[in-house]
Design an enzyme around this catalytic site. Sequence first.
Site, PDB file in Angstrom:
ATOM      1  N   ASP A  33     -43.623 -58.957 -39.938  1.00  0.00           N
ATOM      2  CA  ASP A  33     -43.169 -59.935 -38.434  1.00  0.00           C
ATOM      3  C   ASP A  33     -44.378 -60.504 -37.985  1.00  0.00           C
ATOM      4  O   ASP A  33     -45.436 -59.671 -37.428  1.00  0.00           O
ATOM      5  CB  ASP A  33     -42.471 -58.958 -37.551  1.00  0.00           C
ATOM      6  CG  ASP A  33     -41.613 -59.661 -36.577  1.00  0.00           C
ATOM      7  OD1 ASP A  33     -42.240 -60.533 -35.815  1.00  0.00           O
ATOM      8  OD2 ASP A  33     -40.518 -59.563 -36.378  1.00  0.00           O
ATOM      9  N   HIS A 102     -31.190 -59.893 -40.966  1.00  0.00           N
ATOM     10  CA  HIS A 102     -32.319 -59.153 -41.351  1.00  0.00           C
ATOM     11  C   HIS A 102     -32.429 -57.918 -40.594  1.00  0.00           C
ATOM     12  O   HIS A 102     -31.980 -57.637 -39.562  1.00  0.00           O
ATOM     13  CB  HIS A 102     -33.890 -59.914 -40.893  1.00  0.00           C
ATOM     14  CG  HIS A 102     -33.786 -60.583 -39.474  1.00  0.00           C
ATOM     15  ND1 HIS A 102     -32.992 -61.833 -39.263  1.00  0.00           N
ATOM     16  CD2 HIS A 102     -34.351 -59.787 -38.235  1.00  0.00           C
ATOM     17  CE1 HIS A 102     -33.120 -61.803 -37.851  1.00  0.00           C
ATOM     18  NE2 HIS A 102     -33.877 -60.650 -37.350  1.00  0.00           N
ATOM     19  N   PHE A 103     -33.143 -57.076 -41.270  1.00  0.00           N
ATOM     20  CA  PHE A 103     -33.451 -55.631 -40.709  1.00  0.00           C
ATOM     21  C   PHE A 103     -35.062 -55.669 -40.227  1.00  0.00           C
ATOM     22  O   PHE A 103     -35.761 -56.259 -40.971  1.00  0.00           O
ATOM     23  CB  PHE A 103     -33.264 -54.495 -41.674  1.00  0.00           C
ATOM     24  CG  PHE A 103     -31.903 -53.997 -41.647  1.00  0.00           C
ATOM     25  CD1 PHE A 103     -31.443 -53.037 -40.665  1.00  0.00           C
ATOM     26  CD2 PHE A 103     -30.930 -54.335 -42.556  1.00  0.00           C
ATOM     27  CE1 PHE A 103     -30.115 -52.532 -40.851  1.00  0.00           C
ATOM     28  CE2 PHE A 103     -29.638 -53.947 -42.627  1.00  0.00           C
ATOM     29  CZ  PHE A 103     -29.368 -52.984 -41.832  1.00  0.00           C
TER      30      PHE A 103
END
Length: 138
Positions: A33, A102-103
């Site tokens: 991320d 998403h996770f």
Amino acid sequence: MPYDPNNIFAKILRSEIPSVRVYEDTRTLAFMDVMPQAEGHTLVIPKDPAENIFDLSPGGMAALIATTQLVAKAVKKALACPGLMLVQLNGEAAGQSVNHVHFHIIPRTAGIDLKFHARETVNPQALEPIAARIRAAL
Ligand code: DGP
């Protein structure tokens, strides 16, 4: 809402924009991320064009959660974090900002607060050494 094939994660899947990848198989992709809420914050996405869990097939969901578990184990080992949080948001009202399901895998340590969600972008180069540790722990 129909799936937007030009959302940022769809572009990452097509390698139209760069990402710091840690794992990929035929159905899923995991990458760092770029707005990490903690060191080691990793995202896992299915390759299926699905906006949220409601649009994803059971097979796609199974692949997504299996990869999430695999990568979460590697993140935990690589970061040696005592805790680890999985976050998955559906819909703007829930705080979802990228419309491809998403996770989030977010390492947690007592006494270290989370940074704000999707707020501060880091230099992707700074993510590479952490990604290398995660890849090595897979
Ligand atoms: P959510 O709000 O649950 O949809 O989370 C989206 C996450 O995606 C958020 O933590 C920030 C991250 N993000 C946004 N744009 C990019 C990008 O271009 N690259 C990467 N690697 N992450 C991104």
